[in-house]
Design a protein around this motif. Structure first.
Motif, PDB file in Angstrom:
ATOM      1  N   GLU A   9       1.412  23.630  27.545  1.00 44.04           N
ATOM      2  CA  GLU A   9       0.636  22.919  28.780  1.00 44.04           C
ATOM      3  C   GLU A   9       0.918  21.521  28.637  1.00 44.04           C
ATOM      4  O   GLU A   9       1.061  20.901  29.819  1.00 44.04           O
ATOM      5  N   LYS A  10       1.125  21.019  27.415  1.00 45.04           N
ATOM      6  CA  LYS A  10       1.178  19.649  26.852  1.00 45.04           C
ATOM      7  C   LYS A  10       2.703  19.184  27.696  1.00 45.04           C
ATOM      8  O   LYS A  10       2.859  18.122  28.182  1.00 45.04           O
ATOM      9  N   GLU A  11       3.563  20.143  27.724  1.00 48.22           N
ATOM     10  CA  GLU A  11       5.198  19.873  28.113  1.00 48.22           C
ATOM     11  C   GLU A  11       5.535  20.380  29.698  1.00 48.22           C
ATOM     12  O   GLU A  11       6.344  20.085  30.221  1.00 48.22           O
ATOM     13  N   LYS A  12       4.150  20.512  30.183  1.00 48.34           N
ATOM     14  CA  LYS A  12       4.350  21.006  31.696  1.00 48.34           C
ATOM     15  C   LYS A  12       4.601  19.962  32.445  1.00 48.34           C
ATOM     16  O   LYS A  12       4.367  18.934  32.089  1.00 48.34           O
ATOM     17  N   GLU A  13       5.622  20.032  33.431  1.00 46.01           N
ATOM     18  CA  GLU A  13       5.975  18.904  34.204  1.00 46.01           C
ATOM     19  C   GLU A  13       4.819  18.775  35.322  1.00 46.01           C
ATOM     20  O   GLU A  13       4.283  19.664  36.084  1.00 46.01           O
ATOM     21  N   LYS A  14       4.353  17.411  35.350  1.00 44.21           N
ATOM     22  CA  LYS A  14       3.410  16.942  36.367  1.00 44.21           C
ATOM     23  C   LYS A  14       3.881  15.947  37.425  1.00 44.21           C
ATOM     24  O   LYS A  14       4.790  15.214  37.008  1.00 44.21           O
ATOM     25  N   THR A  15       3.222  15.775  38.541  1.00 50.23           N
ATOM     26  CA  THR A  15       3.780  14.815  39.187  1.00 50.23           C
ATOM     27  C   THR A  15       2.340  13.641  39.552  1.00 50.23           C
ATOM     28  O   THR A  15       1.249  14.052  39.452  1.00 50.23           O
ATOM     29  N   CYS A  16       2.888  12.511  39.324  1.00 51.52           N
ATOM     30  CA  CYS A  16       2.040  11.369  39.412  1.00 51.52           C
ATOM     31  C   CYS A  16       1.612  11.117  40.537  1.00 51.52           C
ATOM     32  O   CYS A  16       2.143  10.931  41.779  1.00 51.52           O
ATOM     33  N   LYS A  17       0.346  10.932  40.761  1.00 47.71           N
ATOM     34  CA  LYS A  17      -0.337  10.773  42.299  1.00 47.71           C
ATOM     35  C   LYS A  17      -0.346   9.143  42.690  1.00 47.71           C
ATOM     36  O   LYS A  17      -0.522   8.900  43.700  1.00 47.71           O
ATOM     37  N   ARG A  18       0.218   8.258  41.619  1.00 48.39           N
ATOM     38  CA  ARG A  18       0.256   6.854  41.998  1.00 48.39           C
ATOM     39  C   ARG A  18       1.505   6.555  42.349  1.00 48.39           C
ATOM     40  O   ARG A  18       1.482   5.959  43.541  1.00 48.39           O
ATOM     41  N   CYS A  19       2.651   7.081  41.757  1.00 48.09           N
ATOM     42  CA  CYS A  19       4.010   6.820  42.146  1.00 48.09           C
ATOM     43  C   CYS A  19       4.876   8.019  42.522  1.00 48.09           C
ATOM     44  O   CYS A  19       6.085   7.819  42.928  1.00 48.09           O
ATOM     45  N   ASN A  20       4.241   9.131  42.398  1.00 47.33           N
ATOM     46  CA  ASN A  20       4.859  10.348  42.943  1.00 47.33           C
ATOM     47  C   ASN A  20       6.217  10.921  41.954  1.00 47.33           C
ATOM     48  O   ASN A  20       6.961  11.626  42.627  1.00 47.33           O
ATOM     49  N   GLN A  21       6.382  10.276  40.936  1.00 45.22           N
ATOM     50  CA  GLN A  21       7.318  10.812  39.828  1.00 45.22           C
ATOM     51  C   GLN A  21       6.876  11.930  39.196  1.00 45.22           C
ATOM     52  O   GLN A  21       5.711  12.120  38.890  1.00 45.22           O
TER      53      GLN A  21
END
Length: 90
Positions: A9-21
């Motif tokens: 879960e820690k290494e799951k790729e996420k998307t930033c809601k501020r910069c979208n990266q």
């Protein structure tokens, strides 16, 4: 088993809601995300002294800029750095 699940879960790729990266928890540092903490607005700037390049259809009082830093380009690099924030973090 539970520890392994937390690691995944820690290494799951996420998307930033501020910069979208995209990012992972291990790559998220205090300077990973660059964003504007305020909105891109269309109004007179408080100092009334700066020159703004207006489009032909803009009213003469219109000024377009980020309220946080005064940047006039809507694509300007963010003026603030912080950790990425995921949509999942709410």
């Amino acid at each position: 088993m539970e520890e392994e699940k937390r690691e995944m879960e820690k290494e799951k790729e996420k998307t930033c809601k501020r910069c979208n990266q995209s990012y992972t928890a291990s790559s998220n540092t205090s300077s990973s995300c660059r964003f504007h903490p305020s909105f891109f607005v269309c109004r007179r700037h408080d100092d009334q002294k700066r020159y703004y390049e207006l489009k032909p259809d803009d009213p003469p009082y219109a000024a377009k800029f980020y309220d946080c830093c005064g940047a006039e380009d809507p694509e300007a690099l963010g003026c603030t750095s912080s950790f990425h924030v995921s949509y999942d973090d709410d």
